[in-house]
Motif scaffolding. Sequence first.
Motif, short mmCIF file in Angstrom:
data_model
loop_
_atom_site.label_atom_id
_atom_site.label_comp_id
_atom_site.label_asym_id
_atom_site.label_seq_id
_atom_site.Cartn_x
_atom_site.Cartn_y
_atom_site.Cartn_z
N LEU A 26 -31.38 -47.62 -38.29
CA LEU A 26 -32.13 -46.38 -38.18
C LEU A 26 -33.61 -46.64 -37.92
CD1 LEU A 26 -30.47 -44.81 -41.30
CD2 LEU A 26 -29.93 -44.28 -38.94
N ARG A 27 -34.25 -45.70 -37.23
CA ARG A 27 -35.69 -45.81 -36.98
C ARG A 27 -36.46 -45.06 -38.04
NH1 ARG A 27 -36.48 -43.05 -31.40
NH2 ARG A 27 -35.14 -41.61 -32.48
N ARG A 28 -37.59 -45.59 -38.42
CA ARG A 28 -38.52 -44.87 -39.30
C ARG A 28 -39.70 -44.51 -38.39
NH1 ARG A 28 -38.79 -48.04 -43.76
NH2 ARG A 28 -37.34 -46.65 -44.78
N LEU A 29 -39.93 -43.21 -38.22
CA LEU A 29 -40.97 -42.73 -37.32
C LEU A 29 -42.24 -42.38 -38.08
CD1 LEU A 29 -38.77 -40.44 -35.07
CD2 LEU A 29 -39.52 -42.76 -34.58
N VAL A 30 -43.37 -42.36 -37.37
CA VAL A 30 -44.66 -42.03 -37.94
C VAL A 30 -45.11 -40.70 -37.36
CG1 VAL A 30 -47.06 -42.75 -38.12
CG2 VAL A 30 -45.26 -44.46 -38.11
N CYS A 31 -45.54 -39.79 -38.23
CA CYS A 31 -46.06 -38.50 -37.77
C CYS A 31 -47.42 -38.72 -37.11
CB CYS A 31 -46.18 -37.52 -38.94
SG CYS A 31 -46.74 -35.89 -38.42
N ARG A 32 -47.62 -38.12 -35.94
CA ARG A 32 -48.88 -38.28 -35.21
C ARG A 32 -49.96 -37.28 -35.65
NH1 ARG A 32 -48.85 -41.59 -30.71
NH2 ARG A 32 -46.80 -42.34 -30.11
N ASP A 78 -42.69 -39.90 -31.29
CA ASP A 78 -41.80 -40.97 -30.86
C ASP A 78 -42.37 -42.33 -31.27
OD1 ASP A 78 -43.91 -41.16 -29.14
OD2 ASP A 78 -42.72 -41.18 -27.31
N LYS A 79 -43.40 -42.32 -32.11
CA LYS A 79 -44.05 -43.55 -32.56
C LYS A 79 -43.20 -44.19 -33.67
CE LYS A 79 -48.33 -45.43 -34.31
NZ LYS A 79 -49.67 -45.13 -34.80
N VAL A 80 -42.67 -45.37 -33.40
CA VAL A 80 -41.78 -46.05 -34.33
C VAL A 80 -42.58 -46.89 -35.32
CG1 VAL A 80 -39.89 -47.70 -34.54
CG2 VAL A 80 -39.94 -46.11 -32.63
N HIS A 81 -42.36 -46.67 -36.61
CA HIS A 81 -42.99 -47.46 -37.67
C HIS A 81 -42.18 -48.72 -37.94
CE1 HIS A 81 -43.84 -48.61 -41.88
NE2 HIS A 81 -45.07 -48.29 -41.55
N GLY A 82 -40.86 -48.62 -37.81
CA GLY A 82 -40.00 -49.77 -38.06
C GLY A 82 -38.54 -49.36 -38.05
N TYR A 83 -37.69 -50.31 -38.32
CA TYR A 83 -36.25 -50.09 -38.35
C TYR A 83 -35.70 -50.55 -39.69
CZ TYR A 83 -36.63 -49.60 -33.30
OH TYR A 83 -36.96 -49.18 -32.05
N TYR A 84 -34.62 -49.93 -40.13
CA TYR A 84 -33.94 -50.38 -41.34
C TYR A 84 -32.45 -50.14 -41.18
CZ TYR A 84 -33.90 -45.44 -42.78
OH TYR A 84 -33.71 -44.09 -42.85
N ARG A 85 -31.66 -50.87 -41.95
CA ARG A 85 -30.21 -50.76 -41.85
C ARG A 85 -29.65 -50.00 -43.05
NH1 ARG A 85 -27.30 -54.88 -38.43
NH2 ARG A 85 -28.97 -55.67 -37.14
#
Length: 60
Positions: free
Chosen positions: A48-54, A22-29
């Motif tokens: 949209l959210r860009r998530l980071v793999c833990r 659930d770690k968000v790297h950033g958002y983009y449209r």
Amino acid sequence: MAPSPNSAAEAAACPLCGTTTDKVHGYYRRRLADAPAGRAAVVLELTLRRLVCRNYDCPQ
């Protein structure tokens, strides 16, 4: 009219290793457009959210 769809999920699985994050790297449209319906333009704009793999061993 501008509907604002939201995802109910707070977390998502990594497509490579399957680890839930659930770690968000950033958002983009993302903007999708189609031919006009009558005189009104048809446009769907998503944030949209860009998530980071833990998982540190994951190449993602």
